[in-house]
Design a protein around this motif. Sequence first.
Motif, PDB file in Angstrom:
ATOM      1  N   UNK A   1      75.874  11.504 114.328  1.00  0.00           N
ATOM      2  CA  UNK A   1      74.824  12.276 114.991  1.00  0.00           C
ATOM      3  C   UNK A   1      73.686  11.334 115.351  1.00  0.00           C
ATOM      4  N   UNK A   2      73.201  11.515 116.564  1.00  0.00           N
ATOM      5  CA  UNK A   2      72.136  10.625 117.033  1.00  0.00           C
ATOM      6  C   UNK A   2      70.781  11.266 116.738  1.00  0.00           C
ATOM      7  N   UNK A   3      70.017  10.658 115.838  1.00  0.00           N
ATOM      8  CA  UNK A   3      68.702  11.204 115.496  1.00  0.00           C
ATOM      9  C   UNK A   3      67.627  10.515 116.301  1.00  0.00           C
ATOM     10  N   UNK A   4      66.837  11.285 117.002  1.00  0.00           N
ATOM     11  CA  UNK A   4      65.752  10.697 117.775  1.00  0.00           C
ATOM     12  C   UNK A   4      64.415  11.230 117.282  1.00  0.00           C
ATOM     13  N   UNK A   5      63.608  10.269 116.854  1.00  0.00           N
ATOM     14  CA  UNK A   5      62.281  10.670 116.374  1.00  0.00           C
ATOM     15  C   UNK A   5      61.354  10.697 117.586  1.00  0.00           C
ATOM     16  N   UNK A   6      60.805  11.843 117.891  1.00  0.00           N
ATOM     17  CA  UNK A   6      60.014  11.968 119.113  1.00  0.00           C
ATOM     18  C   UNK A   6      58.566  12.293 118.794  1.00  0.00           C
ATOM     19  N   UNK A   7      57.703  12.002 119.777  1.00  0.00           N
ATOM     20  CA  UNK A   7      56.311  12.421 119.597  1.00  0.00           C
ATOM     21  C   UNK A   7      55.971  13.555 120.537  1.00  0.00           C
ATOM     22  N   UNK A   8      56.794  13.692 121.623  1.00  0.00           N
ATOM     23  CA  UNK A   8      56.615  14.889 122.441  1.00  0.00           C
ATOM     24  C   UNK A   8      57.960  15.286 123.016  1.00  0.00           C
ATOM     25  N   UNK A   9      58.072  16.554 123.386  1.00  0.00           N
ATOM     26  CA  UNK A   9      59.358  17.027 123.863  1.00  0.00           C
ATOM     27  C   UNK A   9      59.147  18.265 124.720  1.00  0.00           C
TER      28      UNK A   9
END
Lengths: 146, 382, 141, 364, 560, 444
Positions: E367-375
């Motif tokens: 699973x690809x985990x992406x830590x985001x600051x906006x979405x």
Amino acid sequence: MTEKQQEREFTPKIVGFLCNWCTYAAADLAGSTKLEISPALTVIRVMCSSRVDHNLLLTTFFEGADGILVAGCHPGDCHYGKGNYYARRRYAVLKKVMEGLGLEPERLQLSWVSASEGNRYADVVNAFSEKIKALGPNPINGRSDF
Amino acid sequence: MQGASLKAVDGIKGVIRDFLRKALESEAADAVLVPVRTPAKDSYAWILTNDPALLDEAGPLAPTMPVQGAKALKSLTRKGQGTARVIAVMRPCEVRAAVELSKLNQVHLDNIILLSYDCIGAVPLQDYVGEPAGSEERFDSMLEARKTEESAVKPVCGICVDFSLVDSDIHLGLIGLAGESALLIPNSEKGGALLEAMGIACEEDISGWMQAVSGLKAEREDKRSKALAETGASLQGFDGLHAAFADCVGCHNCQSACPICYCRQCYFDSEVARRDPAALLDTAIARGGIAFPGDRVMFHTGRMAHMSLSCVSCGQCSDACPVSIPVADIFSYMADLTQATFEYAAGRDDGEPLPLRQYREDEVEKVHEIVKGAEEEEVAHE
Amino acid sequence: MDKEFTPRIAAILCQWCSYTGADLAGTSRLQYPTSIIAMKVMCSSRVDPVLLLKAYLSGSDGVLLGGCHPGDCHYEVGNYHTRRRFAILKAVFDTLGLESARLKLSWISASEGPKFAQVANDYTEEIKKMGENPSKKKMFL
Amino acid sequence: MSSINLDMSAPEGVVALLKYLLSSGKVTAVLVPRRNPDTGAYDIGLIADEAGLDSAAPVDPVMLANTGQILSSLTPAKRSLAVVLKPCELRAFVERVKREQGALENVLTISYTCGGVFPLEKVIGESFADVIPNYFKRVGSGEVVDGTRDTCRACEHFVPMNADVTISIAADAGSSSGCRIYLNTDQARELVGGLEGKQSDDEFDPAVTLKLAAGRKAEKEKLFKSLAPTGDGLDGVIEVFGKCVGCHGCGRVCPICYCLLCDFESRSFDYDLPYFEKELAGKGALRLPPDTIFFHLGRMIHMSFSCVGCGLCSDVCPVGIPVASMFKKVGEHTAALFDYVAGRDVEEKLPVMVFKEEEFSELG
Amino acid sequence: MKAKIGIYVCECGPNIGETIDIPRVLETIPALEGYEDVELVPKSFGLLCSPAGKEYLAKEITDNGFTHLVVAACSPRDHNSTFIGVCKEAGLNPYLYKIINIREHCGWIIHDKEAATDKAIQYIRSGISRVLYQSELFERQLEITPDVLVIGGGIAGMEAALSLASHDRKVYLAEKTGELGGKAARFASLLPRQGRGADVIREKIKAVEENEHIRVHLNTELESSIGFLGNFEVVLAGNGDDEKTDLKVGAIIIATGYRMSDPGSFTGYEYADTDEVYSSLEIERMNGGEGIALRSGAKPASVALIHCVGRQEKGYCSRICCNYMMKIAGYFKKQSGATKVTEFFFDMCLPHKADQEFFDHSVGLGIDFKRVKEIGLSGTSVEFAETGGGKQKMDFDMVVLASAMEPSEDTEALAGLLEIDLDERGFFKEAHQTTDPVATSIDGIFVVGASQGPRGVSDSMLLAQATAGRIRCQLKPGGKIVPEVKVSEIMEAYCTGCRTCLEVCGYGAIYFDDQKGISIVNEAVCRGCGNCFGSCPSGALRTKHFTNKQLYREVTEALK
Amino acid sequence: MSHHESVVVVGAGLAGMKASLMLAHAGKKVHLVETLPIIGGATIKNEESFPNLECSTCLVAPIQQEVLQSPDIETMTLSAVEKIEGDKGNFTVTVRKAARYVKIADCIGCGMCYEPCPVSVANEWEENLGERKAIYVPCAGSLPNVPAVDKEHCLKLSGKQECNACVEACMFGAVDLDDKDETVNIEAGAVIVATGSGMFDASSLPNLGYGKFPGVYTPFEFERLFASNGPTLGEITIRDTGKVPAKIAIIHCVGRKEQGYCSGVCCMYSFKFAHFLKKKLPEASVYNLHSDICVPDKSYQKFFDGVKGTHTEMLYNSSMEDLKVSSNGAGLKVVYLDEAGAEREIDVDMVILSVAMVPDEGALGLAEALGIERDARGFFKVLDEGIVSVESSREGIFIAGTAEGPKDSQSSVIQAEAAVGQVLAFLESCRPEAAEALAEDLKA
């Protein structure tokens, strides 16, 4: 006796209404740490600062107390949930009335002292007692016309 | 907001009488509560009636205010709400008191239609009973001119800023209107429904009236703050307080005439407030003496603490004082002070909760200031 | 005045004597007017004269207080006190020019069914003659 | 020895007497009317310090509150008190003692033959001080003084009943230069006996007051006649009491109305809507708050026989109803039923506490 | 009877013995003015709290026949209960006794012995004065019923019912819908750390249904409730029919669960109904049925899982989303290992000791985990910026949103009915967040599961068990409860019925009697803080053992 | 008293005390075993608790007091469980009570004995930030308010010197230096283990400078520094230098990677520290060096929002391994990698390391003594982790609080309450009547 001497010899009478859960415990802590605290204060234990109503404070004031301290848990810490929030509002009303009448509102003080604040308790009491000392006696004590 | 312009044949009082009669006849209301002159023609009393014919004797704009209307409403609805729809014709300060009492569950307004009007003030009660006929004449001429003569009305009336539209159901605009006309303004859903049921259409523009009202209000606000500041200055300290209440005979008429003092028995008349003989003597010995009637100042300050938050400055306390202490001026001063602390205005809005029944964790600014002051001082000392 | 005037008389009766007397009148089939509205109390001394006054001011055309004969009180002395209080009430009425005849105290024992009927009849007649209680029309009371 | 004469005016003499009592330690405190010399305001002081007596105005024609009522809040007294009371105030106190609202022990009652007092509204004016000298002159000469209260002018009980000490003022022309102090009881002789002055065995002679009594009686009859001038019965009552605002101040200041919570203010006088609806249906109109007249008549029934005619109820009435005169008139009738005089004797039981087996046979 | 007061000064060794001049205290007391009609018996003792001291004191009370007792010693917080015990043993009503704290309030803090002694005398005098105004109070024992009503038949409610039901305790389980199990009944699996499979829910339902001590009321809601701990009278009403059930229960457990907030209502997620955007519960449903598929019926080849939807707006983290999103990612991977699964998260919230393992396991699944600051979302196209990176856009076949949990729809009504508080987020409020988390402001009413705040299955069950623990301690079958004695009471004659006291009472201990038109204190519920007193201008309230008269005595003495 | 009426609770922290009180209310006899001379656990080290910043003492002191005053709770301080025998419902628990050298029944807590004691040693309860005597209570307000003698440092007990100062100072004869350790056997139906947790040893990560620089603190050190009843009476000054810090860095997730889990509470107490610092030192700059923010309770986010930006600057630290605390002469330098992986540095005066919660150091021994299992991380293992979270691997023994794993106070209390429920149900099932009833049920 000169006026100055009189002033120096004035030991105020301060009545302190302390909530059982926080400030009374702080007083115990201050005691067991043997902090020196002004004998001016007489402690009256109540279960919650919200028990202290306007009439009790006014009676105390008109009976001649030089200072009145209401002390309880910090806002949010009330053993009964929200009592001290109400106490705070009631205090504010009375303070305003005293202010409006020029009745030296500084003779009435609300303080939040938690159970671990033995030092703060001592500081609060001693500072208040100094403040009252500086203020001098409750003027009602010199009057026979009230 | 719009209103209906009413032309009167029989003066302003006639307008209201007519309106009330119609309301009863059209069965839009079941009864009305209005002041009626006493048989000896020496005062007015609140009369609840369902008989249109009786309204001929009604004095809906009574020159004086012997009993605060909110108290009359309290006696009627304290135990709850009935089914009869009652129109109560009351001064703005009476409406505001009724609103306060409603918050205190002493008045139930559900079936009451509060009809209020631009108030030009009330003749002091003692002046009126001393000279009823002359007072009537003077009041009528004020009414005709729609202008307050300060020398003729209670001191609090001269500095009243809530003389017009308040939290009533129907309002009758008078100020600044020409001739014999009056503006009927629905001021709540209930009020609107009543006018509709009576077939009164409200399509008149009221901006002219509003302008006149706000003009007077501004004038009054200025006067009020000056007068209250003066009162405050005279009160300062034990000397001021003593001087203000030196003549007090301890009759507590001010309290019992007060619409807000809703206690069955005033705390200060109660057993609990009584000090025991030995304690009194002790105090006398300590101070050299004490004054009787006892606890007069304590009574007045206590009452300030208890009810100034709800005080509507109606002046009944002064009217009831047998020794002419300006109780109302003093309480009015205190009321402005304490109410401002909580950003509260007594009687402004039925939906606004009483300050002492609620709290905020982060207090309103002025409360915060009061409490904060004490806290900061302590910390500074440390 | 309305010819058909039927007065309403509040009759407050002590339960040991007068009320029993009234019962007896009933069981003896003695006729007495419907104007009497009987209320039972334990003793006539229970009745504060202010209650009688209230009845008067509320428009009761007559107010009848019935108790045991002096000396016969079930509670020994209650009715002696009643009598004094009633005397005060009357005196107040008399002094103010109020119709004290609208107030009546009567001693009726448990066995005096006929007396009860008699008192009821006579008093009703008397009140009828006096006409309606004026307080009914006084809105300023 | 039963009297002491002092070489000063009666008002001064009373102050001297009080000073003696305090300074000699015979009493712990005295209860006496005072007049603030700066403002002219009166109060009733409980004074424990001799200096405090400088402002005492013991017999000024002023009644701020009923001293008898105040005294009852100071008793039972653990330490001895001296009190200066008007005759009606003393009678009120006695009536209160009968109701267990006070006690006579440790209280030295000092009263005087009273010339009557001025209505409160006249007292609060600044010019009142000017009235006083003339007042004492006329009182001394046994006149019924104009401007004093209706009920005072009509008061026949101006000679104290059962006071420990009686001061002669009204109808005593000598009172402007001499103070006659009559010691009526052992307690009085014990406490006051040491006062320096001309001692004698004279006792107070009521005969000197007869002229004043007659004058008062005539005033009384006039007064009673003047009440409810145009009507009698219910209309008369409404005429007099119709403007009542229901403040019940008359009840609160009344020394006899000792109830903690007046029944008329209690829950039993709250009505629910069905009651009002019924009333409205019957009358077409009704007054709110209700029970305006009822309150006064009810109060008459409850206490008129004990009314001492002190007049405070009229004084505090904000609409000027002659409450005191009405009560006085009614009270005379109700008390007469029992040959009762309110406050005459503490041993005399309240008429409603006792009864005679043979009485009021006409009632039922 | 003439009052006879015993006044016992504890020397407390040197603590009072040396800091206060006890002989002077003992000398002064009998000479106090104003107590001539009272008999005062002052004595001192070495250490009153010692066994010998207690024995001595008890004997003194009995031998002397004291009507009142004053003990001048230490803080009531230390030994009030000790001397109350002595009073009880000696037959003196403990409310006629008072402890005076001359150690903490005099001896220890006033370093000048004379001054400390003066102060001690003042306090003792005040105590003597006060006890004379104290009156006897008596403890009461109230009968209770141990039975319990559980509102809500989800996992928390069922667990609570199962934990409590026994031969001597009945449990009534009221469920609004027609079936037990709540939302969790549809879960295909639980989190790995929860130890067991989702069949545990089915097992629980079966256990509840089979338990003879549990009475299940389906399609039923609470209509009314009055009473207090041990003695509630409740009425249940069928929501389909008019059937009413009257019950007497000792406690009420609220287990009404949560609801998923509508993700479409949050900024950035305004998707259309036709978009391939789903909530986690929808995925659970699909997974438990035909398998997870697009509207066309095709299986998605790429899926975006977005965390923290509505967190900003709601103002709280829902605690379990990170974990269940990983679980859902697992569903996709299980369905087809080829599915490209991307999780967009802000902060990974893994508060349980086993959660990190699960995360590591999920990473291992590809699973690809992406830590985001906006979405933001537009259809199934995700626009985002990773922390430390710029804006990007990715298209997916399907999007799954972890929307914030919010209180279930009937929370507010239920709170109103039971007169308990809600917190600022609309969940039921605990009596105390830290020290009393399953109780509410009203003793006897408990809150479990997600109705108290966002919780997962295991935490909900644990709360249910905690509540069971509380109830078992407070309501023993056949037992009684002893309510607080120092409570408030209302003097009918002076009460105006303004109901200010009702509003300030934090415990629902005051109710309004419409018939009488007055407020009435339920003494079984009142805790005795006195806030009602402080709010009443009429003085119609009385706080027992802290009455005005008693406090005024203390004030007067303080000022002498 | 039969076995099943009695319960042993190990650990007198918040969970253990709550459990004890509840059991006492339920009519059980409780033996509360605590290794320290005082009760209260970790909570009483804190001045204020998150998220409502309530005074911890105000919260806990009434509970402590009630525990000590309850006639149904036997509080055994300075005690440890040695072994347990028997099985479900019929345990015999052997507890070793170390000598206190002060008789609790005779001592009134006046403190007269500390003064003359000539020994002064670091006070470990105060995280060695203050000193104590050999006869001592850990801090003012300790409960029970009865001192204990530290035999290792006591001159007489350690055989260094004949000293009787404390014995002589005590007016009550409460000091008894002849006191002996003793071993007691307790018959109990069930055991609750609530021994709490320990703190990750920050000195095991040399790059953080703990132990090396006086300005680097652990959370409990900081709590005591801040506490108004602590060694500095609440004054925040750096040890050794006495300097009031102007810039403070709070470093999250210390030991998370090493331990393999997030502790779930460190973010919150880190924010609490930021709040504390701003309250006492309004001019100070506070930095939170964090990675994932974990604020899992409904009320935590609000607290976080309340400090974020206003009380502290939030700095993203993307790699604990690359973070380095070093001296910059006057103070400390923190070098770290930001979210984009770029190296950044800040100069500070003080560093607080938010370390992971780890199993208590005595956990291994206790697990052996009780015959219960621990999980891979060293915490006590519960059966079916997550679903039934309070039963240990041995029937009749239950786990509550942070002994089971890192958690906040609320969760500890919930677990304690749940454990009590389970214990009561369990004891009920152990009653002979229950067995009979069951047998009858089965027959039917």
